[in-house]
Design an enzyme around this catalytic site. Structure first.
Site, PDB file in Angstrom:
ATOM      1  CB  SER A  48       9.583  12.952  34.556  1.00  0.00           C
ATOM      2  OG  SER A  48      10.597  11.989  34.661  1.00  0.00           O
ATOM      3  CG  ASP A 171       8.607   9.231  35.237  1.00  0.00           C
ATOM      4  OD1 ASP A 171       7.833   9.862  34.501  1.00  0.00           O
ATOM      5  OD2 ASP A 171       9.813   9.519  35.362  1.00  0.00           O
TER       6      ASP A 171
END
Length: 301
Positions: A48, A171
């Site tokens: 991320s 994510d």
């Protein structure tokens, strides 16, 4: 430090950069502390926002701290989430799945990254995203860099899933928020963990409705991280760097994903705290510093 004591760790050094949205500014301070002490990576692994920081580090290690400091210090001018309430409402009404497009994030990446493919990076770099169709982690290490970074940062509900090779991705924090084990699998013998502060914060039973999901997610992500530390093999050292943030039970600051008001302070606090921790390691007194909340993993013999 988590370490099996017998034998010289030797081998390569990896920087592992965890996820955590705007709190990723702390990783810049940690990178500064590492650089000031002459600690450099042979490998970078990120998830991320940690993958965004990691990609810039891998692209040009010599100037990474300077470039990342500038990026984060001007994030208000280039925020991926700089959308009005009307725009967010319109995006959600149109997609029914997320509040923001990823066009601003893509523009930021194109502006600050000089390379477009993994193979053009100075250092080996990998990042992870969550494949929806396979319900599994997908690691990216070759090919187009920008799509992989958009995939690893596709926060559910905020940003759209990213399609790559016919698969849709969310994510990477959903599958491996702080990918220590990946770095070890790739041959790292010394691992520095740059995390955003969530694992430092104590958890208690939720008392408000908004804390329920927060606490549940933290249990899941910390469980994997602590277990990964407990499985560190003999001859490998792992150092978890602190952010210097104050302790807050069930910290809800992470819910304020657009709040960049303390970015500079977060960088400075992390630089100081990580520097102190690294100095304690160097002098053999690191046991006096506990960089994360929860039970201490086994340290081996």
């Amino acid at each position: 430090m988590i370490s099996a004591r017998d034998g010289d760790p030797g081998g390569s050094t990896a920087f592992v950069l965890g996820g955590g949205g705007v709190h990723g500014a702390a990783e810049v301070g940690m990178l500064r502390a590492l650089e000031e002490r002459g600690i450099v990576p042979d490998l970078v692994v990120g998830t991320s926002v940690g993958a965004l920081n990691g990609a810039l580090l891998a692209a040009d290690p010599a100037t990474a701290v300077e470039r990342l400091t500038h990026l984060w210090s001007t994030i208000d001018e280039n925020s991926p989430f700089d959308a009005s309430l009307l725009e967010r409402a319109s995006t959600f009404a149109r997609t029914r799945t997320h509040l923001h497009g990823n066009h601003r994030l893509q523009r930021l990446l194109l502006t600050h990254l000089d390379v477009r493919r993994f193979e053009q990076l100075t250092l080996p770099f990998q990042c992870v995203a969550a494949s929806i169709e396979r319900a599994a982690a997908r690691w990216f290490s070759t090919g187009e860099l920008i799509p992989a970074l958009l995939a690893t940062t596709a926060v559910p509900g905020l940003l759209p899933p990213v399609e790559i090779d016919g698969e849709h991705h969310l994510d990477g924090g959903l599958v491996d928020s702080i990918p220590v084990e990946r770095a070890i699998e790739l041959g790292a013998r010394r691992v520095y963990v740059l995390q955003v502060g969530r694992v430092e914060q104590p958890l208690t039973p939720p008392t408000w409705p908004w804390e329920v999901g927060l606490v549940a997610f933290e249990i899941a992500r910390r469980h994997r991280f602590v277990e990964a530390l407990q499985r560190v093999p003999t001859g490998v050292e792992v150092y978890v760097l602190p952010t210097g943030t104050e302790l807050r039970h069930n910290d809800s600051a992470q819910l304020r994903y657009r709040d960049t008001s303390d970015v500079s302070e977060r960088i400075e606090r992390a630089a100081e705290a990580a520097g102190d921790h690294l100095d304690a390691i160097a002098t053999g007194s690191y046991d006096e510093v506990v960089p994360f909340a929860g039970p201490r993993p086994d340290r081996g013999p």
